[in-house]
Design an enzyme around this catalytic site. Structure first.
Site, PDB file in Angstrom:
ATOM      1  CE  LYS A  11      -5.884   1.164   4.099  1.00 39.66           C
ATOM      2  NZ  LYS A  11      -4.864   0.085   3.928  1.00 39.66           N
ATOM      3  CE1 TYR A  51      -1.139   2.543   6.815  1.00 40.01           C
ATOM      4  CE2 TYR A  51      -1.802   4.038   5.073  1.00 40.01           C
ATOM      5  CZ  TYR A  51      -2.089   2.986   5.927  1.00 40.01           C
ATOM      6  OH  TYR A  51      -3.325   2.370   5.888  1.00 40.01           O
ATOM      7  CG  ASN A 114      -5.681  -3.275   2.518  1.00 34.40           C
ATOM      8  OD1 ASN A 114      -5.816  -2.050   2.510  1.00 34.40           O
ATOM      9  ND2 ASN A 114      -4.830  -3.882   3.311  1.00 34.40           N
ATOM     10  CG  HIS A 117      -5.854   2.352   8.836  1.00 33.03           C
ATOM     11  ND1 HIS A 117      -4.639   1.772   9.040  1.00 33.03           N
ATOM     12  CD2 HIS A 117      -6.126   3.068   9.964  1.00 33.03           C
ATOM     13  CE1 HIS A 117      -4.178   2.136  10.229  1.00 33.03           C
ATOM     14  NE2 HIS A 117      -5.064   2.925  10.818  1.00 33.03           N
ATOM     15  CD  GLU A 128      -3.428   4.584  13.319  1.00 29.24           C
ATOM     16  OE1 GLU A 128      -2.426   3.951  12.918  1.00 29.24           O
ATOM     17  OE2 GLU A 128      -4.577   4.091  13.338  1.00 29.24           O
TER      18      GLU A 128
HETATM   19  P1  ATP Z   1      -3.661  -0.882   7.867  1.00 30.12           P
HETATM   20  O1  ATP Z   1      -2.464  -0.378   8.668  1.00 30.12           O
HETATM   21  O2  ATP Z   1      -3.898  -0.103   6.599  1.00 30.12           O
HETATM   22  O3  ATP Z   1      -4.879  -1.032   8.733  1.00 30.12           O
HETATM   23  P2  ATP Z   1      -2.714  -3.568   8.176  1.00 30.12           P
HETATM   24  O4  ATP Z   1      -2.412  -3.166   9.601  1.00 30.12           O
HETATM   25  O5  ATP Z   1      -3.590  -4.763   7.972  1.00 30.12           O
HETATM   26  O6  ATP Z   1      -3.338  -2.373   7.363  1.00 30.12           O
HETATM   27  P3  ATP Z   1       0.058  -3.101   7.528  1.00 30.12           P
HETATM   28  O7  ATP Z   1       1.100  -4.158   7.594  1.00 30.12           O
HETATM   29  O8  ATP Z   1       0.020  -2.056   8.601  1.00 30.12           O
HETATM   30  O9  ATP Z   1      -1.363  -3.833   7.384  1.00 30.12           O
HETATM   31  O10 ATP Z   1       0.209  -2.393   6.099  1.00 30.12           O
HETATM   32  C1  ATP Z   1      -0.323  -1.103   5.859  1.00 30.12           C
HETATM   33  C2  ATP Z   1      -0.913  -1.083   4.482  1.00 30.12           C
HETATM   34  O11 ATP Z   1       0.144  -1.189   3.523  1.00 30.12           O
HETATM   35  C3  ATP Z   1      -1.839  -2.242   4.137  1.00 30.12           C
HETATM   36  O12 ATP Z   1      -3.149  -2.078   4.625  1.00 30.12           O
HETATM   37  C4  ATP Z   1      -1.782  -2.239   2.627  1.00 30.12           C
HETATM   38  O13 ATP Z   1      -2.590  -1.183   2.075  1.00 30.12           O
HETATM   39  C5  ATP Z   1      -0.308  -1.926   2.389  1.00 30.12           C
HETATM   40  N1  ATP Z   1       0.493  -3.157   2.276  1.00 30.12           N
HETATM   41  C6  ATP Z   1       0.847  -3.986   3.286  1.00 30.12           C
HETATM   42  N2  ATP Z   1       1.581  -5.023   2.834  1.00 30.12           N
HETATM   43  C7  ATP Z   1       1.701  -4.833   1.487  1.00 30.12           C
HETATM   44  C8  ATP Z   1       2.332  -5.547   0.436  1.00 30.12           C
HETATM   45  N3  ATP Z   1       2.996  -6.676   0.660  1.00 30.12           N
HETATM   46  N4  ATP Z   1       2.233  -5.050  -0.822  1.00 30.12           N
HETATM   47  C9  ATP Z   1       1.560  -3.904  -1.085  1.00 30.12           C
HETATM   48  N5  ATP Z   1       0.946  -3.164  -0.127  1.00 30.12           N
HETATM   49  C10 ATP Z   1       0.994  -3.629   1.135  1.00 30.12           C
HETATM   50 MG    MG Z   2      -1.321  -1.405  10.037  1.00 30.68          MG
END
Ligand code: ATP
Ligand code: MG
Length: 143
Positions: A11, A51, A114, A117, A128
């Protein structure tokens, strides 16, 4: 365990802090081979589509602002059980909860920023990967 492919994205925060090499090294050390890679600056519409599953969530607008804030590195990783293995190597969504030695524990700035992805199922991996790559842009690795 079957050989799988999964989508990984470094990211904008990971690219901006020059962590591409270190993160790719983690994948390679874990036996996940990079079979496609492309740096791309997502548009707002592309980030929104990628997303879309989160569009009702309170963090959606901020997530899109972050994802378009700079280039990302999209990659296809291939290996045994690659989808789950990549998620293990990434660590929990919130770096505060991520196991020591995971990418998010070591590199992520916050639950939003974070760093990586990873696809979370075979179905999302296929969708994806197709979002970023044509079949011809993926190079199977047999050696
Ligand atoms: P990704 O889909 O990016 O691999 P993930 O599957 O671990 O991450 P998801 O629940 O799919 O987590 O959330 C997608 C992304 O949205 C997260 O990676 C993060 O960047 C953001 N995100 C998730 N939860 C929060 C939150 N509580 N506050 C802010 N941003 C968040
Ligand atoms: Mg995710």
């Amino acid at each position: 365990m079957p050989t799988e492919r999964t989508l990984s994205i470094i990211k904008p925060d990971g690219v901006a802090r020059d962590c591409i090499g270190a993160i790719c090294g983690r994948f390679e050390q874990a036996g996940l081979r990079i079979v496609a890679a492309r740096m791309v600056r997502l548009s707002q519409a592309e980030a929104g589509e990628f997303y879309a599953v989160h569009k009702e969530r309170p963090f959606y607008a901020g997530l899109l602002r972050y994802m378009v804030s700079g280039p990302v590195m999209a990659m296809v990783l291939e290996g045994e059980g690659a989808i789950a293995r990549n998620r293990e190597i990434m660590g929990a969504t919130n770096p505060a909860d991520a196991a020591p030695g995971t990418i998010r524990a070591d590199f992520a700035e916050s639950v939003e920023r974070n760093t990586v992805h990873g696809s979370d199922s075979a179905q999302t991996a296929a969708a994806e990967i197709a979002f970023f790559f044509d079949d011809m842009q993926i190079c199977p690795r047999d050696s």
